[in-house]
Design an enzyme around this catalytic site. Structure first.
Site, PDB file in Angstrom:
ATOM      1  N   ASP A  21     -46.559 -74.556  -3.166  1.00 13.07           N
ATOM      2  CA  ASP A  21     -47.920 -74.459  -2.626  1.00 13.07           C
ATOM      3  C   ASP A  21     -48.602 -75.831  -2.606  1.00 13.07           C
ATOM      4  O   ASP A  21     -48.289 -76.707  -3.409  1.00 13.07           O
ATOM      5  CB  ASP A  21     -48.733 -73.475  -3.483  1.00 13.07           C
ATOM      6  CG  ASP A  21     -50.014 -73.035  -2.797  1.00 13.07           C
ATOM      7  OD1 ASP A  21     -50.085 -73.113  -1.552  1.00 13.07           O
ATOM      8  OD2 ASP A  21     -50.958 -72.613  -3.497  1.00 13.07           O
ATOM      9  N   HIS A  38     -46.598 -79.672   5.743  1.00 15.73           N
ATOM     10  CA  HIS A  38     -45.394 -78.832   5.723  1.00 15.73           C
ATOM     11  C   HIS A  38     -44.149 -79.687   5.981  1.00 15.73           C
ATOM     12  O   HIS A  38     -43.104 -79.461   5.393  1.00 15.73           O
ATOM     13  CB  HIS A  38     -45.498 -77.724   6.773  1.00 15.73           C
ATOM     14  CG  HIS A  38     -46.616 -76.753   6.509  1.00 15.73           C
ATOM     15  ND1 HIS A  38     -46.849 -76.203   5.269  1.00 15.73           N
ATOM     16  CD2 HIS A  38     -47.579 -76.245   7.333  1.00 15.73           C
ATOM     17  CE1 HIS A  38     -47.895 -75.378   5.340  1.00 15.73           C
ATOM     18  NE2 HIS A  38     -48.356 -75.390   6.581  1.00 15.73           N
ATOM     19  N   LEU A 132     -24.481 -74.095  -6.183  1.00 16.47           N
ATOM     20  CA  LEU A 132     -25.858 -73.590  -6.234  1.00 16.47           C
ATOM     21  C   LEU A 132     -26.051 -72.484  -5.192  1.00 16.47           C
ATOM     22  O   LEU A 132     -25.575 -72.600  -4.067  1.00 16.47           O
ATOM     23  CB  LEU A 132     -26.822 -74.744  -5.932  1.00 16.47           C
ATOM     24  CG  LEU A 132     -28.295 -74.365  -5.767  1.00 16.47           C
ATOM     25  CD1 LEU A 132     -28.923 -74.019  -7.108  1.00 16.47           C
ATOM     26  CD2 LEU A 132     -29.067 -75.509  -5.112  1.00 16.47           C
TER      27      LEU A 132
HETATM   28  C1  IPE Z   1     -47.935 -68.589  -1.587  1.00 17.18           C
HETATM   29  O1  IPE Z   1     -48.822 -69.552  -1.137  1.00 17.18           O
HETATM   30  C2  IPE Z   1     -46.862 -68.354  -0.567  1.00 17.18           C
HETATM   31  C3  IPE Z   1     -45.918 -69.447  -0.381  1.00 17.18           C
HETATM   32  C4  IPE Z   1     -45.869 -70.547  -1.073  1.00 17.18           C
HETATM   33  C5  IPE Z   1     -44.943 -69.240   0.659  1.00 17.18           C
HETATM   34  P1  IPE Z   1     -50.175 -69.152  -0.392  1.00 17.18           P
HETATM   35  O2  IPE Z   1     -50.879 -70.418  -0.100  1.00 17.18           O
HETATM   36  O3  IPE Z   1     -49.876 -68.275   0.753  1.00 17.18           O
HETATM   37  O4  IPE Z   1     -50.912 -68.305  -1.516  1.00 17.18           O
HETATM   38  P2  IPE Z   1     -52.453 -67.927  -1.666  1.00 17.18           P
HETATM   39  O5  IPE Z   1     -52.912 -67.399  -0.364  1.00 17.18           O
HETATM   40  O6  IPE Z   1     -53.195 -69.175  -2.058  1.00 17.18           O
HETATM   41  O7  IPE Z   1     -52.482 -66.926  -2.765  1.00 17.18           O
HETATM   42  C1  IPE Z   2     -47.551 -73.832   1.005  1.00 14.24           C
HETATM   43  O1  IPE Z   2     -48.610 -74.678   1.288  1.00 14.24           O
HETATM   44  C2  IPE Z   2     -46.714 -73.514   2.228  1.00 14.24           C
HETATM   45  C3  IPE Z   2     -46.840 -72.129   2.690  1.00 14.24           C
HETATM   46  C4  IPE Z   2     -47.546 -71.178   2.142  1.00 14.24           C
HETATM   47  C5  IPE Z   2     -46.110 -71.773   3.893  1.00 14.24           C
HETATM   48  P1  IPE Z   2     -49.967 -74.134   1.895  1.00 14.24           P
HETATM   49  O2  IPE Z   2     -49.843 -74.157   3.377  1.00 14.24           O
HETATM   50  O3  IPE Z   2     -50.333 -72.828   1.324  1.00 14.24           O
HETATM   51  O4  IPE Z   2     -50.963 -75.257   1.430  1.00 14.24           O
HETATM   52  P2  IPE Z   2     -52.446 -75.054   0.880  1.00 14.24           P
HETATM   53  O5  IPE Z   2     -52.364 -74.079  -0.247  1.00 14.24           O
HETATM   54  O6  IPE Z   2     -53.260 -74.572   2.015  1.00 14.24           O
HETATM   55  O7  IPE Z   2     -52.822 -76.417   0.414  1.00 14.24           O
HETATM   56 MG    MG Z   3     -51.452 -72.279  -0.290  1.00 18.43          MG
END
Ligand code: IPE
Ligand code: IPE
Ligand code: MG
Length: 248
Positions: A21, A38, A132
């Protein structure tokens, strides 16, 4: 790349699961669009997969896309799907070279057709590898995984294949996407939030949870080693007392 001094190679977590995240917020800090976060996040994936394979982790599950992430703007979802397809195409040769087996968990039928096809091909091309296991959680949600399992089990009871009394932990395990994989020992969440966001709700019941403020694009070898070192400092009691654990 050998095992860093800070970690004990004899007590590695067998299964590490990561909620990757913070890509979007990291990009914002750099005044860049979310998709740039990303993209750099994919570099972190490469780095962490390499560490896990080199250090001797058996299973690495990466939460790449949740059932809830379908609600994001269409251009972000499209961008993520494109990155996933590229990653799989680009990494196949490295997975073969490094003896990495790819698996996935989640409702992957929902992925765009072309991405689904590349995913299926990569899974079958790497199925004989045994170093792995890189397990990607894609269109994954712990609750829908459980609904799916309950439906399958209910159908088996209805048809008479099993009895209600046959339902135990092992039977439930065997109906989850993760059937055949050990439960995660260490669950890492980057990006500063302290929640599970629907990830491995059943399987993580005794995982050691490690939250870090590091954003996923900046989570690399050193940060991964720190998480494992912290895991190795903890005592896993599984409900017992410390004295019981110490006496084995
Ligand atoms: C969790 O991250 C899902 C992934 C890392 C794929 P999110 O960014 O979607 O989670 P929330 O919405 O903050 O809980
Ligand atoms: C995690 O990073 C990637 C996915 C959930 C696909 P985020 O896109 O949730 O990044 P933040 O949380 O908005 O910073
Ligand atoms: Mg996120």
């Amino acid at each position: 790349m050998s095992v860093p001094q800070s970690i004990d190679p004899k007590h590695l977590p067998r299964h590490v699961a990561i909620i990757m995240d913070g890509n979007g917020r990291w990009a914002k800090q750099q005044n860049k669009p979310r998709l740039y976060g990303h993209k750099v996040g994919v570099d972190s994936v490469q780095a962490i997969v390499e560490c896990a394979a080199e250090w001797g982790v058996e299973v690495l599950t990466l939460y790449a896309f949740s059932t809830e992430n379908w609600k994001r703007p269409a251009d972000e979802v499209g961008g993520l799907m494109g990155l996933l397809k590229n990653y799989l195409q680009k990494e196949l040769s490295r997975m073969l070279k490094n003896n990495i087996r790819l698996t996935c968990i989640g409702d992957v039928e929902k992925l765009p057709k072309d991405v689904h096809k590349v995913l299926k091909n990569t899974i079958s091309d790497t199925s004989k590898n045994d170093k792995l296991t890189l397990n990607l959680a894609l269109s994954y949600g712990g609750r829908s995984e459980m609904i799916r399992a309950v439906r399958m089990i209910a159908a088996e009871v209805k048809s008479g294949d099993i009895k209600t009394d046959d339902i135990d932990e092992k039977l439930i395990d065997s109906h989850l996407y993760t059937a055949g994989l050990p439960d995660p020992d260490l669950l890492i969440r980057t990006g500063g939030e302290a929640r599970l966001s629907n990830f491995l709700l059943w399987q993580a019941s005794y995982a050691e949870i490690y939250f870090t403020d590091a954003m996923w694009p900046e989570f690399r070898e050193e940060a991964f080693a720190s998480a494992i070192a912290e895991y190795q400092r903890r005592e896993r009691r599984f409900g017992k007392t410390s004295a019981q654990v110490e006496s084995g």
